[in-house]
Design an enzyme around this catalytic site. Structure first.
Site, PDB file in Angstrom:
ATOM      1  N   ARG A  82      -1.302   6.273   9.843  1.00 58.90           N
ATOM      2  CA  ARG A  82      -1.429   5.769   8.478  1.00 58.90           C
ATOM      3  C   ARG A  82      -1.708   6.913   7.497  1.00 58.90           C
ATOM      4  O   ARG A  82      -1.574   8.084   7.841  1.00 58.90           O
ATOM      5  CB  ARG A  82      -2.506   4.693   8.429  1.00 58.90           C
ATOM      6  CG  ARG A  82      -2.156   3.506   9.341  1.00 58.90           C
ATOM      7  CD  ARG A  82      -3.009   2.314   9.054  1.00 58.90           C
ATOM      8  NE  ARG A  82      -2.650   1.171   9.884  1.00 58.90           N
ATOM      9  CZ  ARG A  82      -3.221  -0.022   9.777  1.00 58.90           C
ATOM     10  NH1 ARG A  82      -4.173  -0.232   8.884  1.00 58.90           N
ATOM     11  NH2 ARG A  82      -2.855  -1.025  10.572  1.00 58.90           N
ATOM     12  N   CYS A  93     -16.242  -8.523   7.178  1.00 56.87           N
ATOM     13  CA  CYS A  93     -16.077  -8.813   8.608  1.00 56.87           C
ATOM     14  C   CYS A  93     -16.388  -7.537   9.375  1.00 56.87           C
ATOM     15  O   CYS A  93     -16.619  -6.485   8.776  1.00 56.87           O
ATOM     16  CB  CYS A  93     -14.658  -9.306   8.891  1.00 56.87           C
ATOM     17  SG  CYS A  93     -13.417  -7.997   8.991  1.00 56.87           S
ATOM     18  N   LYS A 135      -3.226   0.813  15.256  1.00 54.95           N
ATOM     19  CA  LYS A 135      -3.256   1.714  14.102  1.00 54.95           C
ATOM     20  C   LYS A 135      -3.861   3.063  14.483  1.00 54.95           C
ATOM     21  O   LYS A 135      -4.670   3.158  15.413  1.00 54.95           O
ATOM     22  CB  LYS A 135      -4.042   1.076  12.959  1.00 54.95           C
ATOM     23  CG  LYS A 135      -5.476   0.712  13.293  1.00 54.95           C
ATOM     24  CD  LYS A 135      -6.099  -0.091  12.163  1.00 54.95           C
ATOM     25  CE  LYS A 135      -7.479  -0.604  12.537  1.00 54.95           C
ATOM     26  NZ  LYS A 135      -8.059  -1.463  11.488  1.00 54.95           N
ATOM     27  N   CYS A 170     -13.517  -1.810   7.271  1.00 54.75           N
ATOM     28  CA  CYS A 170     -12.643  -1.108   6.325  1.00 54.75           C
ATOM     29  C   CYS A 170     -13.408  -0.270   5.306  1.00 54.75           C
ATOM     30  O   CYS A 170     -12.897   0.738   4.841  1.00 54.75           O
ATOM     31  CB  CYS A 170     -11.737  -2.108   5.612  1.00 54.75           C
ATOM     32  SG  CYS A 170     -10.510  -2.863   6.702  1.00 54.75           S
ATOM     33  N   CYS A 191     -15.285  -3.477   0.967  1.00 53.88           N
ATOM     34  CA  CYS A 191     -13.882  -3.758   1.259  1.00 53.88           C
ATOM     35  C   CYS A 191     -13.390  -4.902   0.369  1.00 53.88           C
ATOM     36  O   CYS A 191     -14.148  -5.541  -0.351  1.00 53.88           O
ATOM     37  CB  CYS A 191     -13.704  -4.105   2.725  1.00 53.88           C
ATOM     38  SG  CYS A 191     -14.410  -5.712   3.191  1.00 53.88           S
ATOM     39  N   ARG A 211       0.852  -1.198   0.000  1.00 55.58           N
ATOM     40  CA  ARG A 211       0.000   0.000   0.000  1.00 55.58           C
ATOM     41  C   ARG A 211       0.883   1.242   0.000  1.00 55.58           C
ATOM     42  O   ARG A 211       1.841   1.348   0.767  1.00 55.58           O
ATOM     43  CB  ARG A 211      -0.879  -0.031   1.247  1.00 55.58           C
ATOM     44  CG  ARG A 211      -1.844   1.115   1.410  1.00 55.58           C
ATOM     45  CD  ARG A 211      -2.595   0.981   2.732  1.00 55.58           C
ATOM     46  NE  ARG A 211      -3.439  -0.200   2.766  1.00 55.58           N
ATOM     47  CZ  ARG A 211      -3.811  -0.828   3.888  1.00 55.58           C
ATOM     48  NH1 ARG A 211      -3.384  -0.395   5.066  1.00 55.58           N
ATOM     49  NH2 ARG A 211      -4.597  -1.877   3.837  1.00 55.58           N
ATOM     50  N   LYS A 265      -5.439   6.762  12.690  1.00 50.79           N
ATOM     51  CA  LYS A 265      -5.947   7.315  11.443  1.00 50.79           C
ATOM     52  C   LYS A 265      -6.374   8.773  11.626  1.00 50.79           C
ATOM     53  O   LYS A 265      -7.011   9.110  12.627  1.00 50.79           O
ATOM     54  CB  LYS A 265      -7.125   6.483  10.937  1.00 50.79           C
ATOM     55  CG  LYS A 265      -6.738   5.036  10.638  1.00 50.79           C
ATOM     56  CD  LYS A 265      -7.920   4.216  10.146  1.00 50.79           C
ATOM     57  CE  LYS A 265      -7.492   2.793   9.790  1.00 50.79           C
ATOM     58  NZ  LYS A 265      -8.626   1.988   9.279  1.00 50.79           N
ATOM     59  N   CYS A 305      -8.071 -11.242   2.067  1.00 45.89           N
ATOM     60  CA  CYS A 305      -8.048 -10.724   3.437  1.00 45.89           C
ATOM     61  C   CYS A 305      -8.191 -11.868   4.439  1.00 45.89           C
ATOM     62  O   CYS A 305      -9.183 -12.610   4.404  1.00 45.89           O
ATOM     63  CB  CYS A 305      -9.167  -9.709   3.640  1.00 45.89           C
ATOM     64  SG  CYS A 305      -9.227  -9.079   5.340  1.00 45.89           S
TER      65      CYS A 305
END
Length: 559
Positions: A141, A473, A205, A477, A428, A72, A207, A434
């Site tokens: 990120r 899930c 993470k 995302c 997603c 990414r 954001k 994934c």
């Protein structure tokens, strides 16, 4: 003191995220890398994955899983030059599956890369002045910013903050450059000492998004830090600061939940804004949960310690008080498809890229069209948080040439003839790559929309901008919890149907039906849409109608 999670131990022992990645890359016996290194390469911008469609077949043949890697890019604000797009196109064809994926975080990722192709890919990106540093892992990120310059005459000034914040929160370690670009190791490791991340980085993470009202196209309240531009008389006064957003949760674990960010104050000026952003990250570094990763995001830190405590600690660290929140109003959360002009007279064409998959199909050759535009040198590329691409910064004298390319490859027809619900839908990646996916998403949502579109026509709702999002899930995302209709995967072919999110991203949806399949989804939506068509008030959105009719409760809204 709580016991540290396994990932915390790996980070601290990693020698600045180096680990044994070099040794893993040299191992030709397996397509995978060592287990500890799988955690560390995330900080370098990639995930190890495998083709789940082929697991059983390969297991029956006693073969290891078909491992590959996703990489990414770091693109603050989602901007690429023509030369950079050409580089990504070539890398995708040579080293990955060929499909370029626009993510819901305004950047690009490539899938299906085998281990031996990682280093050549990163070197090719570096030659194009691109990198993948800090796009995954327990770190800040890709920084988002409202993508379309028509949002404000001073869009570029606001847009510039995405890069400033990205640079401010970059890790100091030189591991990326040493491992992938063959830079010489530092003689003095003190040169890479990191006052922000230290040797432990963040608990999870992190954001950040920047929104320009009245369009909340970045879903600003779904981020750990949301900056909302306050513009008065053509002048950027500063930013309202929101903290603690995040949409990931875990099925069956009531301690986890999606949360929208809380507004805590206004900050004027660049210096103060950047200081506030830095210290919010530092507070999370010091007080986030490092024993249970499911509870490690800033939203849980904020709820555990309290908003008042957090604001006071932030003010203590920055050395000034936050000002009261300024009034801003969001009225939409969407991309502006087709041609639009900004205040400087430049033109922009937003292309529909269904679920962000840039490829060529029998009806539209989007990938070929974008390459042709890049070779013309007449436009830049901007990516939206809704997984679309804007052909950007086109001079009036070049507009006809760009339009001719878009028309020749079927892109205009695809964009302008697609249904309204399809334009605003998002899914997603999910299966087959994934590892968290429980159900399909991007491969299935177009098929489900094929079956939903006749229902909308039946009830004369085909022009309604209903926002539907699907995730394989509960990780969120594609921000399914912030949709008017959310579908969250629970198992193969099964989803939770969630209703009641608003159209501007300031209210989460709630579960309406659990663990249902396609037939039940369509039957439920048929009845719900019929009720909406018959009973809605003038201008009332589907999500607002769901709340008024009490199909679900309304308690998760921005405060």
């Amino acid at each position: 003191m709580s016991k540290k999670s396994a990932i915390e131990i790996i980070k601290e022992a990693s020698d600045g995220l180096r680990g044994t990645i070099r040794e893993s890359l040299r191992d030709e016996i397996t397509g995978a890398i060592r287990e500890d290194d799988q955690a560390l390469i995330k900080f370098h911008g990639m995930y190890q994955q495998d083709d789940r469609d082929r697991r059983e077949e390969r297991a029956a043949k006693k073969l290891e899983r078909l491992y590959s890697f996703m990489i990414r890019l770091r693109l603050p604000g989602g901007f690429l030059t023509p030369a950079q797009w050409i580089a990504v196109h070539e890398v995708a064809g040579e080293n990955a599956t060929g499909v370029i994926k626009i993510t819901s975080r305004q950047t690009l990722q490539l899938h299906g890369m085998i281990k031996s192709k990682i280093k050549p890919t990163i070197k090719a990106f570096n030659e194009a002045k691109l990198d993948s540093i800090a796009t995954c892992g327990d770190i800040n990120r890709n920084v988002l910013c409202s993508s379309h310059p028509k949002e404000s005459p001073i869009h570029e000034e606001v847009f510039g903050y995405a890069d400033k914040i990205s640079r401010l929160l970059m890790p100091r370690t030189r591991a990326y450059y040493e491992i992938w670009l063959d830079d010489e190791p530092l003689l003095d490791k003190k040169e890479e000492e990191d006052p922000l991340y230290q040797d432990r980085y963040l608990p999870r993470k992190f954001k950040i998004a920047i929104a320009i009202p009245p369009n909340n196209d970045v879903d600003v309240f779904a981020n750990d830090i949301g900056l909302i531009a306050v513009i008065s008389n053509g002048h950027l006064e500063g930013f309202n600061i929101a903290i603690g957003g995040g949409l990931s949760s875990t099925h069956g674990n009531p301690d986890t939940y999606p949360r929208l960010a809380t507004l805590i104050g206004f900050v004027p000026g660049e210096e103060k804004t950047l200081k506030v952003v830095y210290e919010i990250a530092a507070i999370q570094r010091d007080h986030g949960n490092r024993s249970d990763r499911k509870l490690a995001r800033l939203k849980y830190t904020l709820d555990r310690l309290g908003v008042d405590w957090f604001r006071e600690e932030l003010e203590r660290r920055v050395g000034f008080a936050l000002e009261p929140v300024r009034t801003t109003v969001f009225t939409s959360r969407k991309d502006h498809f087709g041609w639009h002009q900004n205040a400087e007279g430049l033109w922009y064409y937003t292309v529909l890229v269904e679920n962000g998959r840039v490829t060529d199909t029998g009806t539209a050759q989007v990938k070929s069209a974008l390459l042709a535009i890049a070779h013309s040198g007449k436009a830049n590329f901007r990516f939206t948080c809704n997984q679309n691409v804007i052909i950007s910064d086109v001079k009036a004298s070049d507009k006809a040439a760009i339009e001719a390319i878009l028309d020749a490859y079927g892109v205009i027809l695809l964009t302008e003839k697609s249904s309204v619900i399809r334009r605003h839908a998002m899914a997603c990646v999910a299966l087959p790559t994934c590892p968290l996916a429980l159900a399909e998403a991007q491969r299935y949502l177009p098929t489900l929309l094929d079956k939903m579109e006749p229902l909308l026509q039946k009830h004369q709702l085909q022009q309604e901008e209903i926002i539907i999002r699907m995730t394989g899930c509960p990780n969120g995302c594609a921000r399914s919890y912030a949709a008017e209709i959310g579908l969250v995967g629970t198992g193969p072919g099964r989803y939770n149907l969630q209703l009641g999110g608003d159209r501007i991203g300031q209210r989460l949806n709630q579960i309406y039906q659990e663990n249902i399949g396609e037939e039940e989804i369509l039957a439920s939506l048929d009845g719900l849409l019929e009720s909406y068509a018959a009973g809605r008030l003038t201008g009332e959105s589907f999500g607002d109608f769901a709340i008024r009719k009490q199909w679900v409760s309304s308690h998760d809204a921005v405060n």
